[in-house]
Design an enzyme around this catalytic site. Structure first.
Site, PDB file in Angstrom:
ATOM      1  N   SER A 129      -5.654  -4.269  -3.114  1.00  0.00           N
ATOM      2  CA  SER A 129      -6.681  -5.218  -3.561  1.00  0.00           C
ATOM      3  C   SER A 129      -7.188  -4.907  -4.971  1.00  0.00           C
ATOM      4  O   SER A 129      -7.005  -3.809  -5.497  1.00  0.00           O
ATOM      5  CB  SER A 129      -7.863  -5.198  -2.589  1.00  0.00           C
ATOM      6  OG  SER A 129      -7.422  -5.448  -1.283  1.00  0.00           O
TER       7      SER A 129
HETATM    8  N1  SAM Z   1      -6.790  -2.204   2.280  1.00  0.00           N
HETATM    9  C1  SAM Z   1      -5.506  -2.197   1.615  1.00  0.00           C
HETATM   10  C2  SAM Z   1      -5.444  -1.165   0.519  1.00  0.00           C
HETATM   11  O1  SAM Z   1      -6.424  -0.411   0.329  1.00  0.00           O
HETATM   12  O2  SAM Z   1      -4.384  -1.080  -0.123  1.00  0.00           O
HETATM   13  C3  SAM Z   1      -5.112  -3.545   1.088  1.00  0.00           C
HETATM   14  C4  SAM Z   1      -4.869  -4.505   2.184  1.00  0.00           C
HETATM   15  S1  SAM Z   1      -3.847  -5.878   1.801  1.00  0.00           S
HETATM   16  C5  SAM Z   1      -4.868  -6.886   0.814  1.00  0.00           C
HETATM   17  C6  SAM Z   1      -3.858  -6.643   3.418  1.00  0.00           C
HETATM   18  C7  SAM Z   1      -3.027  -5.901   4.435  1.00  0.00           C
HETATM   19  O3  SAM Z   1      -3.322  -6.416   5.729  1.00  0.00           O
HETATM   20  C8  SAM Z   1      -1.523  -6.069   4.240  1.00  0.00           C
HETATM   21  O4  SAM Z   1      -0.910  -4.814   4.062  1.00  0.00           O
HETATM   22  C9  SAM Z   1      -1.071  -6.765   5.531  1.00  0.00           C
HETATM   23  O5  SAM Z   1       0.217  -6.393   5.963  1.00  0.00           O
HETATM   24  C10 SAM Z   1      -2.153  -6.331   6.494  1.00  0.00           C
HETATM   25  N2  SAM Z   1      -2.328  -7.192   7.686  1.00  0.00           N
HETATM   26  C11 SAM Z   1      -2.318  -8.545   7.757  1.00  0.00           C
HETATM   27  N3  SAM Z   1      -2.532  -8.955   9.019  1.00  0.00           N
HETATM   28  C12 SAM Z   1      -2.675  -7.828   9.779  1.00  0.00           C
HETATM   29  C13 SAM Z   1      -2.913  -7.584  11.155  1.00  0.00           C
HETATM   30  N4  SAM Z   1      -3.047  -8.580  12.031  1.00  0.00           N
HETATM   31  N5  SAM Z   1      -2.999  -6.305  11.583  1.00  0.00           N
HETATM   32  C14 SAM Z   1      -2.869  -5.277  10.723  1.00  0.00           C
HETATM   33  N6  SAM Z   1      -2.638  -5.434   9.388  1.00  0.00           N
HETATM   34  C15 SAM Z   1      -2.551  -6.695   8.918  1.00  0.00           C
END
Ligand code: SAM
Length: 199
Positions: A55
């Protein structure tokens, strides 16, 4: 202090002393994939793997402060990605606290696990986090770092009585919603996230 943390302080985004320290302890260059290393300090989201992102730093700063994380808390993050947000949370909860972070994409789960290998108070879990982590509930804080279509009821249920959930909600552009277990809600502005996959 690294130059990104210094920039966020100067910009006025990072204000809370404990959060500033947590950012300084976890410089973003440790969490950015090799091919984007030269851009680690830019205040923009960067690609990780499989169409996902680490992010935007301003957003991570804003959300971390809004979550009001105290020493010793038990925190759940949905969307581990690179592990950067979880590392910052790890510093904030300290030795007596615990951070669980869930990631559904195996390659990112491995990436986060590697980046967080020295954090004794963090557990990275592979799976769907859209329904939370009932076996470890209740949580003092829950943070969702992907866009939900609506506020997930299952996550509110997994909050402690004094608990707070922070989740971006909406399709396209999201509103950041801060939800207290006791019922209060606040809307904290607009953001853009990759979608939370709800299985
Ligand atoms: N918090 C992260 C960081 O510090 O790098 C960035 C997160 S990124 C914007 C969103 C993440 O949510 C992605 O890696 C995606 O694969 C994950 N994601 C989406 N839906 C999900 C779910 N139902 N359960 C777990 N992870 C999920």
């Amino acid at each position: 202090m690294d130059k990104l943390t210094a920039y966020l302080v100067k910009k006025g985004v990072l204000k809370d002393e404990r959060v500033i320290r947590a950012f300084a302890e976890n410089p973003r260059y440790k969490f950015v994939p090799e091919r984007y290393k030269d851009y680690w300090y830019v205040d923009e989201p960067l690609p990780t793997f499989e169409g996902q992102t680490i992010s935007q730093p301003s957003t991570v700063a804003f959300m971390t402060q809004a979550l009001e994380v105290g020493e010793g808390m038990k925190v759940l993050e949905v969307g581990a990605g690179s592990g950067w947000q979880a590392a910052i949370l790890s510093s904030l909860v300290g030795k007596g606290g615990k951070v669980y972070t869930i990631e559904r994409i195996p390659k990112l789960y491995e990436f986060a696990k590697r980046n967080l290998r020295d954090k004794k108070n963090v557990e990275v879990i592979l799976g769907d986090g859209s329904k939370g982590l009932p076996r470890k509930a209740p949580f003092d804080r829950i943070i969702v770092t992907a866009a939900a279509k609506e506020v997930p009821k299952a996550l509110i249920e997994q909050l402690d009585e004094e608990g707070i959930l922070l989740v971006p909600v909406g399709v396209g552009v999201q509103r950041m919603v801060k939800v207290w277990k006791k019922g209060r809600r606040e809307y904290l502005g607009e953001f853009v996230f990759v979608p939370l996959v709800e299985e």
